[in-house]
Design a protein around this motif. Sequence first.
Motif, short mmCIF file in Angstrom:
data_model
loop_
_atom_site.label_atom_id
_atom_site.label_comp_id
_atom_site.label_asym_id
_atom_site.label_seq_id
_atom_site.Cartn_x
_atom_site.Cartn_y
_atom_site.Cartn_z
N ASP A 53 97.12 11.62 55.90
CA ASP A 53 97.40 11.63 57.34
C ASP A 53 97.62 13.04 57.89
O ASP A 53 97.88 13.20 59.09
N ASN A 54 97.56 14.04 57.03
CA ASN A 54 97.71 15.41 57.50
C ASN A 54 96.50 15.78 58.38
O ASN A 54 95.36 15.60 57.96
N PRO A 55 96.72 16.25 59.60
CA PRO A 55 95.59 16.54 60.50
C PRO A 55 94.65 17.62 59.98
O PRO A 55 93.52 17.73 60.44
N LYS A 56 95.12 18.42 59.01
CA LYS A 56 94.26 19.48 58.46
C LYS A 56 93.36 18.97 57.34
O LYS A 56 92.48 19.71 56.87
N ALA A 57 93.57 17.75 56.89
CA ALA A 57 92.79 17.23 55.77
C ALA A 57 91.44 16.69 56.25
O ALA A 57 91.30 16.24 57.38
N GLY A 58 90.45 16.76 55.38
CA GLY A 58 89.13 16.23 55.72
C GLY A 58 88.03 17.20 55.36
O GLY A 58 88.16 18.03 54.46
N ARG A 59 86.94 17.13 56.09
CA ARG A 59 85.78 17.98 55.82
C ARG A 59 86.14 19.47 55.92
O ARG A 59 86.89 19.88 56.79
N PHE A 60 85.58 20.25 55.00
CA PHE A 60 85.72 21.71 54.96
C PHE A 60 87.16 22.16 54.67
O PHE A 60 87.44 23.34 54.72
N SER A 68 90.21 22.09 51.75
CA SER A 68 90.50 21.76 50.36
C SER A 68 91.84 21.07 50.19
O SER A 68 92.21 20.70 49.07
N LEU A 69 92.58 20.87 51.29
CA LEU A 69 93.89 20.25 51.23
C LEU A 69 93.83 18.88 50.56
O LEU A 69 93.13 17.98 51.03
N GLY A 70 94.53 18.71 49.45
CA GLY A 70 94.62 17.42 48.78
C GLY A 70 93.36 16.99 48.06
O GLY A 70 93.23 15.82 47.67
N GLN A 71 92.43 17.93 47.84
CA GLN A 71 91.14 17.58 47.23
C GLN A 71 91.05 17.95 45.75
O GLN A 71 90.01 17.69 45.13
N CYS A 72 92.10 18.53 45.17
CA CYS A 72 91.95 19.10 43.83
C CYS A 72 91.66 18.05 42.76
O CYS A 72 90.84 18.29 41.86
N GLY A 73 92.30 16.88 42.82
CA GLY A 73 92.14 15.89 41.78
C GLY A 73 90.73 15.36 41.66
O GLY A 73 90.09 15.45 40.60
N HIS A 91 98.88 20.36 40.56
CA HIS A 91 97.56 20.89 40.91
C HIS A 91 96.55 20.55 39.81
O HIS A 91 96.93 20.37 38.65
N ALA A 92 95.29 20.44 40.17
CA ALA A 92 94.24 20.08 39.20
C ALA A 92 93.19 21.17 39.13
O ALA A 92 92.83 21.77 40.15
N GLN A 104 93.90 25.64 48.97
CA GLN A 104 94.60 24.59 49.71
C GLN A 104 96.06 24.96 49.89
O GLN A 104 96.65 25.65 49.07
N GLU A 105 96.65 24.50 50.98
CA GLU A 105 98.02 24.89 51.32
C GLU A 105 99.01 24.49 50.23
O GLU A 105 99.98 25.20 49.97
N GLU A 106 98.79 23.35 49.60
CA GLU A 106 99.69 22.91 48.54
C GLU A 106 99.15 23.35 47.18
O GLU A 106 99.57 22.86 46.14
N GLY A 107 98.18 24.26 47.20
CA GLY A 107 97.70 24.86 45.97
C GLY A 107 98.25 26.27 45.89
O GLY A 107 99.46 26.48 45.99
N LEU A 108 97.40 27.26 45.75
CA LEU A 108 97.85 28.64 45.63
C LEU A 108 98.14 29.27 46.99
O LEU A 108 98.57 30.41 47.06
N GLY A 109 97.85 28.54 48.08
CA GLY A 109 98.16 29.03 49.42
C GLY A 109 96.90 29.34 50.21
O GLY A 109 95.84 29.58 49.65
N ILE A 110 97.02 29.33 51.53
CA ILE A 110 95.86 29.50 52.39
C ILE A 110 95.27 30.90 52.31
O ILE A 110 94.14 31.12 52.72
#
Length: 256
Positions: free
Chosen positions: A56-63, A65-70, A108-109, A128-134
């Motif tokens: 539900d994070n508005p930044k997630a989706g196409r283009f 990497s937020l939440g896409q690591c797994g 992180h994956a 990604q923001e919850e990865g190594l940072g933007i």
Amino acid sequence: MEPTTDLFYGMSAPNSPEKAEKDRELVEKLETEITEFRNIVEIAWSRNTVYPRLKDNPKAGRFSSLGQCGATARLLEDVINEKLPGLNPKNYVGRVFDSEGNIVANNHAWVEIQLDEDSVVIDVTADQEEGLGINAPKVVIGFKKDLAKNKYDYRVSEDDDDLTMQKSESRSFERYKTLKTRFERVRNNMDYYNELFQSNIFIIAPVGAGKTELLKGLQKSLPYKGIDVGKLFRTASYLVLNDPEEENNINPDLDK
């Protein structure tokens, strides 16, 4: 498509000229394949491939990497096996620490390839923001020990045994299948995306900045057909609203 991926390397000097040449060739092959992979997978990402907690994070989706690591790490393992057979990549889940011992990414994956006494780390969602940072590079690639000394220390979770991995993989499997389907669809139509990105000029500016007037001027001197920004936005909104893979991406209130 021209490579757009920025990479961070952590490669030390090998002990012999033969090993240096071997490592150089491996890095070149990986750079080519990983850059192409990141450019394609960015287009294939959607809200249905995002880690559920971040959907539900508005930044997630196409283009993004937020939440896409797994799901992306699982897909990358498949692509490396396809493009560079024999390397036996494996995806891992864990934490990433900086050079001062601070945690910069949790849960992180990434993918690792075992070589001799060390392994090569490949992280294609480092930004990604919850990865190594933007402000991190899109891709981190390098020998694990050298990365740990220089900037990024990738540590597999201590409880990351076979059972834990099976549970983790089970939770991400549906997202992985969705991403793989979308990835193949994009990869099989790269001629279209190349034409779209390389043969068009996009004018982006606030309302009233003069985009339409600039467009009219460009049409007089360049062999381009202009599309009014309003029409473009309406077309894009229509496509998003009618993409079954992007459910809940936009929820317009039709009563307003």
